[in-house]
Design a protein around this motif. Sequence first.
Motif, PDB file in Angstrom:
ATOM      1  N   GLU A   1       0.820  -1.218   0.000  1.00  0.00           N
ATOM      2  CA  GLU A   1       0.000   0.000   0.000  1.00  0.00           C
ATOM      3  C   GLU A   1       0.853   1.266   0.000  1.00  0.00           C
ATOM      4  OE1 GLU A   1      -2.642  -0.499   3.281  1.00  0.00           O
ATOM      5  OE2 GLU A   1      -3.689  -2.166   2.286  1.00  0.00           O
ATOM      6  N   THR A   2       1.887   1.262   0.841  1.00  0.00           N
ATOM      7  CA  THR A   2       2.699   2.488   0.962  1.00  0.00           C
ATOM      8  C   THR A   2       3.594   2.704  -0.245  1.00  0.00           C
ATOM      9  OG1 THR A   2       4.397   1.264   2.148  1.00  0.00           O
ATOM     10  CG2 THR A   2       2.733   2.356   3.478  1.00  0.00           C
ATOM     11  N   ALA A   3       4.015   1.617  -0.920  1.00  0.00           N
ATOM     12  CA  ALA A   3       4.969   1.825  -2.025  1.00  0.00           C
ATOM     13  C   ALA A   3       4.548   1.118  -3.319  1.00  0.00           C
ATOM     14  CB  ALA A   3       6.363   1.348  -1.600  1.00  0.00           C
ATOM     15  N   GLN A   4       3.264   0.752  -3.362  1.00  0.00           N
ATOM     16  CA  GLN A   4       2.738   0.065  -4.553  1.00  0.00           C
ATOM     17  C   GLN A   4       3.601  -1.109  -5.038  1.00  0.00           C
ATOM     18  OE1 GLN A   4       2.592   3.760  -4.767  1.00  0.00           O
ATOM     19  NE2 GLN A   4       0.630   3.338  -3.741  1.00  0.00           N
ATOM     20  N   VAL A   5       4.150  -1.865  -4.096  1.00  0.00           N
ATOM     21  CA  VAL A   5       4.880  -3.066  -4.497  1.00  0.00           C
ATOM     22  C   VAL A   5       3.848  -4.118  -4.926  1.00  0.00           C
ATOM     23  CG1 VAL A   5       6.317  -4.987  -3.677  1.00  0.00           C
ATOM     24  CG2 VAL A   5       6.876  -2.622  -3.052  1.00  0.00           C
ATOM     25  N   SER A   6       4.033  -4.655  -6.126  1.00  0.00           N
ATOM     26  CA  SER A   6       3.087  -5.642  -6.647  1.00  0.00           C
ATOM     27  C   SER A   6       3.256  -6.972  -5.908  1.00  0.00           C
ATOM     28  CB  SER A   6       3.342  -5.826  -8.148  1.00  0.00           C
ATOM     29  OG  SER A   6       2.613  -6.905  -8.632  1.00  0.00           O
ATOM     30  N   ILE A   7       2.154  -7.463  -5.322  1.00  0.00           N
ATOM     31  CA  ILE A   7       2.223  -8.709  -4.552  1.00  0.00           C
ATOM     32  C   ILE A   7       1.315  -9.781  -5.150  1.00  0.00           C
ATOM     33  CG2 ILE A   7       2.871  -7.631  -2.360  1.00  0.00           C
ATOM     34  CD1 ILE A   7      -0.139  -7.818  -1.611  1.00  0.00           C
ATOM     35  N   VAL A   8       1.526 -11.028  -4.714  1.00  0.00           N
ATOM     36  CA  VAL A   8       0.750 -12.155  -5.246  1.00  0.00           C
ATOM     37  C   VAL A   8      -0.735 -11.995  -4.924  1.00  0.00           C
ATOM     38  CG1 VAL A   8       0.347 -14.625  -4.862  1.00  0.00           C
ATOM     39  CG2 VAL A   8       2.656 -13.796  -5.330  1.00  0.00           C
ATOM     40  N   GLY A   9      -1.053 -11.489  -3.725  1.00  0.00           N
ATOM     41  CA  GLY A   9      -2.459 -11.298  -3.347  1.00  0.00           C
ATOM     42  C   GLY A   9      -3.095 -12.583  -2.888  1.00  0.00           C
ATOM     43  N   LYS A  10      -4.427 -12.596  -2.930  1.00  0.00           N
ATOM     44  CA  LYS A  10      -5.151 -13.717  -2.355  1.00  0.00           C
ATOM     45  C   LYS A  10      -4.946 -14.990  -3.182  1.00  0.00           C
ATOM     46  CE  LYS A  10      -9.835 -15.007  -0.962  1.00  0.00           C
ATOM     47  NZ  LYS A  10      -9.288 -15.931   0.048  1.00  0.00           N
ATOM     48  N   VAL A  11      -4.484 -16.044  -2.524  1.00  0.00           N
ATOM     49  CA  VAL A  11      -4.403 -17.360  -3.162  1.00  0.00           C
ATOM     50  C   VAL A  11      -5.467 -18.231  -2.512  1.00  0.00           C
ATOM     51  CG1 VAL A  11      -2.940 -19.357  -3.647  1.00  0.00           C
ATOM     52  CG2 VAL A  11      -1.910 -17.083  -3.470  1.00  0.00           C
ATOM     53  N   PRO A  12      -6.468 -18.689  -3.312  1.00  0.00           N
ATOM     54  CA  PRO A  12      -7.556 -19.457  -2.701  1.00  0.00           C
ATOM     55  C   PRO A  12      -7.025 -20.711  -2.011  1.00  0.00           C
ATOM     56  CG  PRO A  12      -7.949 -19.092  -5.049  1.00  0.00           C
ATOM     57  CD  PRO A  12      -6.587 -18.570  -4.748  1.00  0.00           C
ATOM     58  N   ALA A  13      -7.529 -20.995  -0.821  1.00  0.00           N
ATOM     59  CA  ALA A  13      -7.116 -22.189  -0.092  1.00  0.00           C
ATOM     60  C   ALA A  13      -7.951 -23.379  -0.532  1.00  0.00           C
ATOM     61  CB  ALA A  13      -7.282 -21.970   1.409  1.00  0.00           C
ATOM     62  N   GLY A  14      -7.414 -24.591  -0.303  1.00  0.00           N
ATOM     63  CA  GLY A  14      -8.191 -25.800  -0.604  1.00  0.00           C
ATOM     64  C   GLY A  14      -7.679 -26.514  -1.835  1.00  0.00           C
ATOM     65  N   LEU A  15      -7.911 -27.825  -1.848  1.00  0.00           N
ATOM     66  CA  LEU A  15      -7.458 -28.638  -2.973  1.00  0.00           C
ATOM     67  C   LEU A  15      -8.267 -28.315  -4.227  1.00  0.00           C
ATOM     68  CD1 LEU A  15      -7.019 -32.064  -1.156  1.00  0.00           C
ATOM     69  CD2 LEU A  15      -5.232 -30.492  -1.949  1.00  0.00           C
ATOM     70  N   PRO A  16      -7.667 -28.524  -5.391  1.00  0.00           N
ATOM     71  CA  PRO A  16      -8.410 -28.249  -6.632  1.00  0.00           C
ATOM     72  C   PRO A  16      -9.595 -29.193  -6.791  1.00  0.00           C
ATOM     73  CG  PRO A  16      -6.353 -29.411  -7.099  1.00  0.00           C
ATOM     74  CD  PRO A  16      -6.305 -29.024  -5.660  1.00  0.00           C
ATOM     75  N   VAL A  17     -10.651 -28.686  -7.407  1.00  0.00           N
ATOM     76  CA  VAL A  17     -11.802 -29.521  -7.734  1.00  0.00           C
ATOM     77  C   VAL A  17     -11.485 -30.269  -9.023  1.00  0.00           C
ATOM     78  CG1 VAL A  17     -14.259 -29.515  -8.284  1.00  0.00           C
ATOM     79  CG2 VAL A  17     -13.302 -27.804  -6.707  1.00  0.00           C
ATOM     80  N   LEU A  18     -11.693 -31.568  -9.028  1.00  0.00           N
ATOM     81  CA  LEU A  18     -11.375 -32.333 -10.232  1.00  0.00           C
ATOM     82  C   LEU A  18     -12.485 -32.198 -11.269  1.00  0.00           C
ATOM     83  CD1 LEU A  18      -9.831 -35.657  -8.867  1.00  0.00           C
ATOM     84  CD2 LEU A  18      -8.805 -33.409  -9.219  1.00  0.00           C
TER      85      LEU A  18
END
Lengths: 567, 567
Positions: A238-255
């Motif tokens: 927020e303070t320096a606009q460093v680009s981050i990965v952000g929200k990574v959804p939790a949980g195993l993938p749905v097949l």
Amino acid sequence: MRMQALWPEWLKNYRRDWLSGDLTAGLIVTVMLIPQSLAYAMLAGLPPEVGLYASILPLVAYALLGSSMTLAVGPVAVASLMTASSLAPLAAQGTPEYLTMAILLALLSGLMLIAAGLLRLGFLAWFLSHPVISGFISGSAVLIAIGQVKYLLGIRFSSSGVLSTVEGLIRHLPETNTVTASIGIAALAFLFFARSQLAGLLKHIGVPARAADLATKLAPMAAVILSTVVVASLHLDETAQVSIVGKVPAGLPVLTLPLPGWDALNALWVPAMLISLVGFVESVSVAQSLAMKRGQRIHPDRELLGIGAANMASALSGGFPVTGGFARSVVNFSAGANTPAAGVISAVMMSLVLIGLTSWFHYLPHAVLSATIIVAVLGLIDTHTLKEAWHYDKADATALLLTFFGVIMFGVEEGIVIGVALSLAVLVWRSSHPHMAVVGRVPGTEHFRNIERHQVETLPGLIALRIDESIYFANAQLLEEKIESLLLQQPGTQHVLLILSAVNQLDTTGLGMLTELEKSLAARHVLLHFAEIKGPVLDRLRDTPLGERMKDRIYLSTHQAFLACAA
Amino acid sequence: MRMQALWPEWLKNYRRDWLSGDLTAGLIVTVMLIPQSLAYAMLAGLPPEVGLYASILPLVAYALLGSSMTLAVGPVAVASLMTASSLAPLAAQGTPEYLTMAILLALLSGLMLIAAGLLRLGFLAWFLSHPVISGFISGSAVLIAIGQVKYLLGIRFSSSGVLSTVEGLIRHLPETNTVTASIGIAALAFLFFARSQLAGLLKHIGVPARAADLATKLAPMAAVILSTVVVASLHLDETAQVSIVGKVPAGLPVLTLPLPGWDALNALWVPAMLISLVGFVESVSVAQSLAMKRGQRIHPDRELLGIGAANMASALSGGFPVTGGFARSVVNFSAGANTPAAGVISAVMMSLVLIGLTSWFHYLPHAVLSATIIVAVLGLIDTHTLKEAWHYDKADATALLLTFFGVIMFGVEEGIVIGVALSLAVLVWRSSHPHMAVVGRVPGTEHFRNIERHQVETLPGLIALRIDESIYFANAQLLEEKIESLLLQQPGTQHVLLILSAVNQLDTTGLGMLTELEKSLAARHVLLHFAEIKGPVLDRLRDTPLGERMKDRIYLSTHQAFLACAA
């Protein structure tokens, strides 16, 4: 009971003392795999969790079907770059279509590899010469590294092709985000230091060699943790606009298994084929070189099934194309992996990460992922093969350089097509200009050698020509010209003896040429003789009009032919 | 003086007694060329005069630069079909753009051929195997014949691809113009009769054999004259809507050179390359087979210049792609042509036709031109090569059939690409599965042969393996596997002797494999030996780390290696 019959050998005969090696290797590979899977998903233009999804089931599928004991399967740099470059004209990054296309690419690639495995087409992998593969990998590495610089510096612009990327970097350089660039360059410097100096330093202070070597492999994870902590605690996003990965959804993938429509199939089959080819070749060469060190064997057709199943599994779990990676496999090997159980252990660990730890990646800066990618791919640049080829064979070295620059200038897909074409062109060009030697007898022996290299005896009225190549469409003409020009030089010739010890194939075009030649020589009262025809060639020749005409002039050895012509 | 130095040999040394043969041949070829040039212009979708334009300067240009004494250059069926098929997506037939594109195609093709000639790339012609060329020509012939049926019957519809043409013919069959169809089928029957029966009949009634043979070649001209007279006198073009050639502008072509824009260049370079390749291959094989009959020689690089110059000349005079034609060249040869002067004579005659006789073609019915084309191309269908290849080599026969059906199903351009790919695929597939033979000594000699085919002596502890193929990227892997499996079968082995008499090339990939193999064998206390390495291979091997390690284990002959291993 039937199910068990399909289980792999290593599982049926699993020995307890293998477990500690497999466990250690599985753990260490996981620590490498976490940052790499996030980074390669970013390289492929996909959300970070897709990289994690592609690092679970594919490992299990390969463990069940592959033939290498130590190959580490998952997202790799070159296949990720190829995914991004082949999807770029089809969908915009970040859209659901883009993700679906990436999954379909893995699915098609898996189907193609499995089909190739069932058809036993493993030998197709050898259509790419080693120098061409080296040039391709090095070129891709340069392309990837250049493409990552903008993330490292926190600049945003879109570009296609290496020239427009470099131009964009120069133009947008003043827009560099100082904080992002500091983090990125610090990570890059740390990773380079870790790779080149850390092991030596640790050994110097008394750390055991193996532990020191392994510690260097954990450096990317350290960079990830450190930078995440810094960014999160200072709120640099927020303070320096460093680009981050952000929200990574939790949980195993749905097949789920997406089914491609005709349009998608039409657009994706060529990229899928190229990714399959490159992925398989890369993977099988790593597997091969590791297997040789332990006296184990790789079965190319089984490898096709293993890598194919891994891609199918990736598609099934919402992932993108995977294959056996170079760096992770080497680490897996040296960390003591005994069987693919190491891969299964990694898969279990990755599942745990997905279930519980994805929130930890929220503040991970993109610049550090880029630094990871750059350090990883620069390790793929191979100057050794270039030096070796330059010294040994200029044609191979030229093919390497052309493929390298082809990839950089025209892109990865074009590059691999250039590479295959060059491999074949060098092959055909060479055999279309065959070496031919007029031979004579080494005195006192039954051995015949080149009259220009050895002191030999010749017979007046006889031209004995050894043809150092198969006779086929690309050189039949030249051979005929050579014989005619020898006849012009030696007007009194009564016998032309062709020594066919090196003729491994005689195709229809070559047979046609020899048939015409024999007739044309006979009309000029010159007899054609054959010596040392290989069994398989003679078997087919015997049953042709030429074989019929020549049957009393075919000799087992040059020596016998020589005696017959002298008589 | 300088100019004269550039004149061709045949002109500098022209002998008076050659003139009568050249004159006769030139006249007879002209009589064939008139209907064919009109017909092939129609096949290419161009106005009739363009065919005549392409039959003047190209003949002179070839006479000055080509190397064949008897090749007859001009419009030919396959190149005309390729012109039509490559221009179809770019411009509509009958428009000025279409004509300009056709001229540019000749220009580009000429430039490419000349460039290839200067770069001495004549050997590229041999990249197409004889069976593939045969399949391509036969397929094109079938495609052309099917495409002409609608003109023969006077039906009008447009179609693309063979399936849609056949479907169109069936649907529009009721619209057949009875008068046109009667003329067309009568012409077709007459031409077939002339080709198959006339010569025999004439000889039977006492006409000399040569005159009888030549008379059959004049049949197309007779059909043209007869049908023109009938249509003109009965005004069938108006009373029965018989489609006729119409006004053919009189006068020689104006010399201009169109310059292609970037768009045209971009659209035309691939078709131009394919037309050049096919035209050159077709032309040079005819020239070659005729030259061999008289003990003359063809120089492929000179041929490139000759055919290239002919295409440039065609473009300059408003014509379309030309090359050496099969049927006309054979007639030229058997009519007694001694030098390309025959072609110059044809060119002069064609000029006279253009200046004074174009009005004679006004009432010539298209159906007769179609009949001419059909009879000409059906003569190109070659079943002999298929039979021969099927008997001798199934892989070649398969390549022939696939190319044949490829042309018919996908079109000529796709067909030729399929053909080149198949030629190369057969080549690589064969050498990627090399024949290898474990050998032993023929008792009482210094000769070594396959233990499975001959009664031979072997040495315990020694595996002597003869490799019947160059060692390179496509088979290095297989070779290594073969050696490993032999070692598994013979556990007590101390020496592995590779007999390299058939190894004509050892590329960087192969060298790498042998280097690894030598190390891996040494670790297992097995010594690797080489025998009968070819000079050129040894020269390069000597200077490598492998050559250094092996230097005391390289033997001139298998015999010496055998003695050394026995000691």
